[in-house]
Design an enzyme around this catalytic site. Structure first.
Site, PDB file in Angstrom:
ATOM      1  NE  ARG A  66     -10.800 -16.552 311.663  1.00 45.42           N
ATOM      2  CZ  ARG A  66     -11.158 -15.702 312.613  1.00 45.42           C
ATOM      3  NH1 ARG A  66     -10.760 -14.461 312.563  1.00 45.42           N
ATOM      4  NH2 ARG A  66     -11.893 -16.099 313.626  1.00 45.42           N
ATOM      5  CB  VAL A 110      -6.471 -16.773 327.963  1.00 42.27           C
ATOM      6  CG1 VAL A 110      -6.842 -16.787 326.490  1.00 42.27           C
ATOM      7  CG2 VAL A 110      -4.983 -17.025 328.151  1.00 42.27           C
ATOM      8  CG  ASP A 111      -6.993 -12.002 332.361  1.00 39.77           C
ATOM      9  OD1 ASP A 111      -7.366 -11.993 331.168  1.00 39.77           O
ATOM     10  OD2 ASP A 111      -7.379 -11.162 333.188  1.00 39.77           O
ATOM     11  CG  LEU A 112     -11.270 -12.780 332.601  1.00 38.39           C
ATOM     12  CD1 LEU A 112     -12.398 -12.126 331.810  1.00 38.39           C
ATOM     13  CD2 LEU A 112     -11.344 -12.348 334.066  1.00 38.39           C
ATOM     14  CB  CYS A 115      -9.609 -11.367 314.599  1.00 42.45           C
ATOM     15  SG  CYS A 115     -10.650 -11.903 313.253  1.00 42.45           S
ATOM     16  NE  ARG A 163     -10.001 -14.755 322.704  1.00 41.62           N
ATOM     17  CZ  ARG A 163      -9.222 -14.489 323.725  1.00 41.62           C
ATOM     18  NH1 ARG A 163      -7.923 -14.361 323.547  1.00 41.62           N
ATOM     19  NH2 ARG A 163      -9.717 -14.361 324.941  1.00 41.62           N
ATOM     20  NE  ARG A 173     -10.058 -11.779 320.605  1.00 38.79           N
ATOM     21  CZ  ARG A 173     -10.745 -12.343 319.601  1.00 38.79           C
ATOM     22  NH1 ARG A 173     -10.269 -12.321 318.396  1.00 38.79           N
ATOM     23  NH2 ARG A 173     -11.890 -12.926 319.830  1.00 38.79           N
ATOM     24  CB  VAL A 224     -16.276  -5.721 323.240  1.00 38.14           C
ATOM     25  CG1 VAL A 224     -15.924  -7.170 323.550  1.00 38.14           C
ATOM     26  CG2 VAL A 224     -17.709  -5.425 323.694  1.00 38.14           C
ATOM     27  CG  ASN A 261     -18.544 -16.751 317.470  1.00 37.67           C
ATOM     28  OD1 ASN A 261     -17.632 -17.087 316.724  1.00 37.67           O
ATOM     29  ND2 ASN A 261     -18.783 -15.488 317.798  1.00 37.67           N
TER      30      ASN A 261
HETATM   31  C1  UD1 Z   1     -16.093 -14.319 321.368  1.00 41.48           C
HETATM   32  C2  UD1 Z   1     -16.438 -14.503 319.921  1.00 41.48           C
HETATM   33  C3  UD1 Z   1     -16.115 -13.242 319.138  1.00 41.48           C
HETATM   34  C4  UD1 Z   1     -16.798 -12.023 319.773  1.00 41.48           C
HETATM   35  C5  UD1 Z   1     -16.483 -11.952 321.256  1.00 41.48           C
HETATM   36  C6  UD1 Z   1     -17.273 -10.850 321.978  1.00 41.48           C
HETATM   37  C7  UD1 Z   1     -16.081 -16.868 319.628  1.00 41.48           C
HETATM   38  C8  UD1 Z   1     -15.318 -17.938 318.951  1.00 41.48           C
HETATM   39  N1  UD1 Z   1     -15.667 -15.609 319.399  1.00 41.48           N
HETATM   40  O1  UD1 Z   1     -14.693 -14.106 321.431  1.00 41.48           O
HETATM   41  O2  UD1 Z   1     -16.595 -13.417 317.805  1.00 41.48           O
HETATM   42  O3  UD1 Z   1     -16.328 -10.853 319.152  1.00 41.48           O
HETATM   43  O4  UD1 Z   1     -16.808 -13.197 321.902  1.00 41.48           O
HETATM   44  O5  UD1 Z   1     -18.616 -11.017 321.772  1.00 41.48           O
HETATM   45  O6  UD1 Z   1     -17.046 -17.135 320.296  1.00 41.48           O
HETATM   46  N2  UD1 Z   1     -10.802 -10.849 327.909  1.00 41.48           N
HETATM   47  C9  UD1 Z   1      -9.881 -10.731 328.921  1.00 41.48           C
HETATM   48  N3  UD1 Z   1      -9.462 -11.871 329.559  1.00 41.48           N
HETATM   49  C10 UD1 Z   1      -9.912 -13.116 329.231  1.00 41.48           C
HETATM   50  C11 UD1 Z   1     -10.876 -13.213 328.212  1.00 41.48           C
HETATM   51  C12 UD1 Z   1     -11.304 -12.059 327.569  1.00 41.48           C
HETATM   52  O7  UD1 Z   1      -9.429  -9.637 329.246  1.00 41.48           O
HETATM   53  O8  UD1 Z   1      -9.494 -14.100 329.836  1.00 41.48           O
HETATM   54  C13 UD1 Z   1     -11.241  -9.629 327.211  1.00 41.48           C
HETATM   55  C14 UD1 Z   1     -10.839  -9.652 325.736  1.00 41.48           C
HETATM   56  O9  UD1 Z   1      -9.521  -9.219 325.565  1.00 41.48           O
HETATM   57  C15 UD1 Z   1     -11.849  -8.722 325.122  1.00 41.48           C
HETATM   58  C16 UD1 Z   1     -13.085  -8.964 325.982  1.00 41.48           C
HETATM   59  O10 UD1 Z   1     -12.643  -9.593 327.167  1.00 41.48           O
HETATM   60  O11 UD1 Z   1     -11.441  -7.378 325.266  1.00 41.48           O
HETATM   61  C17 UD1 Z   1     -14.132  -9.823 325.303  1.00 41.48           C
HETATM   62  O12 UD1 Z   1     -13.571 -11.070 324.998  1.00 41.48           O
HETATM   63  P1  UD1 Z   1     -14.403 -12.414 324.985  1.00 41.48           P
HETATM   64  O13 UD1 Z   1     -15.821 -12.168 325.324  1.00 41.48           O
HETATM   65  O14 UD1 Z   1     -13.654 -13.415 325.777  1.00 41.48           O
HETATM   66  O15 UD1 Z   1     -14.320 -12.806 323.450  1.00 41.48           O
HETATM   67  P2  UD1 Z   1     -13.934 -14.199 322.839  1.00 41.48           P
HETATM   68  O16 UD1 Z   1     -14.541 -15.288 323.637  1.00 41.48           O
HETATM   69  O17 UD1 Z   1     -12.493 -14.250 322.511  1.00 41.48           O
END
Ligand code: UD1
Length: 432
Positions: free
Chosen positions: A408, A132-134, A125, A101, A130, A338, A32
């Site tokens: 992966r 990307v609104d944030l 995955c 992602r 998941r 999460v 990551n």
């Molecule tokens: C990263 C890691 C992944 C790990 C995850 C949580 C990488 C490449 N991947 O994924 O292995 O499992 O952190 O530790 O670093 N969310 C929203 N809106 C957003 C972004 C996230 O609602 O804009 C939600 C997601 O749907 C999820 C939660 O926040 O339920 C955590 O996601 P996030 O911390 O962003 O994980 P990733 O960065 O995708």
């Protein structure tokens, strides 16, 4: 060469159970961190050398994405040279982003460098929706106009540079923290990101950006402050060890009742995993600042695990620990908070004789005395690791399909396990 299973025919992994492991495992660089730092290399108007890069398919995919926007990437024995002096494209092709992602994380650096970025909504995955609104809200706060059209996020800088801003994340998303921190390094003025992710990979990315001349403080805490600079310079940077790979091997030792050592690791990154292993009865000894010995025991107690943002128990270690708890005494629970769909390995573990009941996002595990080898399907990256671990401990042989998930994110998992004495090998899948 980095491994890439895409061109190979579909295989099945045959795992012989009742394995006893012994010896030492070298831990690779963190997946990551690497993926975020590769995206971060787009910020540099020169070239970056990244060392300790794991040989995994996701890295190869990120190389393809960087090349698709015109960046020169050379891979050489665990190091990558990324020359992003000239970025010729602001548009990332859908077929690349849909597979991973983390490829979406290029949106921040691309926008900061080019003033425009067009990135399709990501894949990855199948562990939840998941969104990307944030990421999007944060980029808007930094002065971007963002349009979502036909599945493509198009972001445009309203001024010649992004503008520093105060950003509050509703949830400490790792990816959003990374996207916004990267974008803010080249913005005009100060950016403050509140309620940040504190994961070690965020800190590693911040250290990489700092090595390129970015002004970032607070990474690893809930508030990150970035003073924008006009440009970033070349650097040479080594990736931290992969704490998830390390924890996977710790569980491998525990579940096979074996003793192994692992290094290099940063023990502080493994606090939650060590605490849970010790709580159920395994022994973890810190042999040096970067080396751990894990001593498995015959019997384990039950425990309760709830996944949380760092420093809480990592969602990426949940499936592997669940495999171990299936063989621990009494009733354990694992609560996934999460991701909303990250318990698909439960059904596969049950096929191997585990006794697990699902109550919403909580798995209630009634420990059994043994698992039995079975044909199973990997459903995501960490689930695939959990099934390998369960297979090593089970009676008889487990045959796992869906190996593209494993490839992966694990650098030579099978070779490392074979070096410890495990018997597992791939065979082409023969359909009946
Ligand atoms: C990263 C890691 C992944 C790990 C995850 C949580 C990488 C490449 N991947 O994924 O292995 O499992 O952190 O530790 O670093 N969310 C929203 N809106 C957003 C972004 C996230 O609602 O804009 C939600 C997601 O749907 C999820 C939660 O926040 O339920 C955590 O996601 P996030 O911390 O962003 O994980 P990733 O960065 O995708």
């Amino acid at each position: 060469m980095l491994s890439n299973s895409q061109d190979r025919p579909e295989s099945v992994l045959r795992i012989q159970g009742k394995a006893t492991l012994s010896g030492h495992v070298p831990i690779s660089g963190a997946k990551n961190s690497t993926l975020a730092i590769m995206a971060g290399a787009l910020l540099c108007s020169g070239s970056s050398r990244i060392r300790n890069v794991p040989a995994i398919v996701d890295v190869q995919k990120m190389i393809d994405i960087l090349r698709a926007v015109g960046v020169k990437v050379t891979a050489d024995r665990g190091a990558l040279d990324i020359d992003a002096k000239n970025i010729s494209q602001s548009h990332v092709p859908y077929d690349l982003v849909s597979q991973m992602r983390a490829s979406f994380f290029v949106i921040g650096p691309l926008l900061a460098r080019m003033g425009v970025a067009r990135v399709p909504l990501p894949g990855g995955c199948a562990i939840g929706t998941r969104p990307v609104d944030l990421h999007v809200k944060g980029l808007q706060a930094l002065g971007a106009d963002v349009i979502i059209d036909q599945g493509i996020i198009q972001a445009y800088c309203r001024q010649s540079r992004l503008q520093g801003a105060k950003i509050y994340l509703d949830f400490p998303s790792v990816g959003a923290t990374e996207t916004l921190m990267m974008a803010a390094t080249l913005a005009e003025g100060e950016t403050v990101i509140e309620n940040c992710a504190q994961e070690p990979e965020v800190v590693d990315l911040a250290n990489f950006c700092r090595a390129m001349g970015a002004k970032i403080r607070g990474a690893g805490t809930k508030t990150i402050v970035i003073d924008g600079v006009p440009r970033l310079h070349s650097t040479d940077f080594g990736i931290i060890p992969d704490r998830i790979e390390a924890a996977t091997f710790m569980v491998a030792a525990a579940i096979t009742r074996s003793t192994i050592t692992i290094s290099p690791v940063i023990p502080d990154h493994l606090t939650a995993a060590i605490a849970k292993l010790e709580e159920i009865g395994a022994k973890v000894v810190q042999e040096s600042s970067s080396r751990l010995r894990i001593e498995g025991k015959e019997k384990y107690r039950h425990t309760h695990i709830e996944t949380l943002p760092y420093p809480g128990f990592p969602t990426d270690m949940q499936a592997q620990f669940m495999a171990l708890l299936t063989l621990s005494e009494g009733n354990s629970t694992v609560k996934e908070t999460v991701f909303e769909n990250r318990l698909q390995h439960v059904a596969e573990l049950c096929r191997m004789g585990a006794n697990i009941k699902l109550q919403g996002n909580i798995a209630v595990i009634n420990g059994v005395s043994s698992l039995s080898g079975a044909p199973v399907m990997a459903t995501d990256l960490r689930a695939s690791a959990a099934l390998v671990l369960a297979g090593l401990a089970a009676e008889g042989e487990t045959q796992m399909q869906g190996l593209h998930h494993l490839d992966r994110g694990y650098d030579q998992l099978e070779t490392k396990l074979r070096n410890l004495g495990a018997k597992l090998y791939r065979q082409p899948l023969v359909s009946e």
